[in-house]
Design an enzyme around this catalytic site. Sequence first.
Site, PDB file in Angstrom:
ATOM      1  N   CYS A  37     -14.790  -2.455  -5.068  1.00 32.95           N
ATOM      2  CA  CYS A  37     -14.032  -1.869  -6.169  1.00 32.95           C
ATOM      3  C   CYS A  37     -14.970  -1.771  -7.375  1.00 32.95           C
ATOM      4  O   CYS A  37     -15.626  -2.758  -7.739  1.00 32.95           O
ATOM      5  CB  CYS A  37     -12.823  -2.743  -6.505  1.00 32.95           C
ATOM      6  SG  CYS A  37     -11.950  -2.196  -7.995  1.00 32.95           S
TER       7      CYS A  37
ATOM      8  N   ASP B 121     -13.448  -3.730  -0.506  1.00 35.70           N
ATOM      9  CA  ASP B 121     -12.438  -2.845   0.061  1.00 35.70           C
ATOM     10  C   ASP B 121     -12.832  -2.566   1.503  1.00 35.70           C
ATOM     11  O   ASP B 121     -14.018  -2.424   1.813  1.00 35.70           O
ATOM     12  CB  ASP B 121     -12.356  -1.523  -0.712  1.00 35.70           C
ATOM     13  CG  ASP B 121     -11.748  -1.693  -2.090  1.00 35.70           C
ATOM     14  OD1 ASP B 121     -10.721  -2.392  -2.194  1.00 35.70           O
ATOM     15  OD2 ASP B 121     -12.294  -1.128  -3.051  1.00 35.70           O
TER      16      ASP B 121
END
Length: 167
Positions: A67, A74
Amino acid sequence: MQNFLTFASKFAKLMSQGRENEGLQSLGSKTKYPDSYCPEVLEAFNNRHPDNDYWVRFNCPEFTSLCPITGQPDFAEIRISYIPDVKMVESKSLKLYLFGFRNRGDFHEDCVNIIMKDLIRLMDPKYIEVTGLFTPRGGISIYPYANYGRPGTKYEDLARQRFATHE
């Protein structure tokens, strides 16, 4: 046993014929994983059937990125489908390229568009689409989709149609 070894040797030689001049660096060498985004690792080889329209699909279920705001990881499955023209992406180089996102901070939508644009630059495919199936964080999963069809061709029409009917 000797007959098998002779057959195996001849088979390996036959399979490598016509490929030795393609200049592929990653395939067959010890894997060196990039620690950052590195589109230079992408490699292409000649399509042996450029006169045929056919789909090539990669499912990459272990994609990771960061992120850009929080730095948290992620996770996603990246799906790449394309109709090749003259060039095709070599799968090991694609794996190494995708691994380079591991320490890169990008929004999900950016990852999908960057991947698609890098593959267009590499191969100039007739058509390509990239989907990211990102796992939920904060109770929301995001599935960005991007596609491209070569301008002025039936593949541009295909891109419009597939985009318009994308779920």
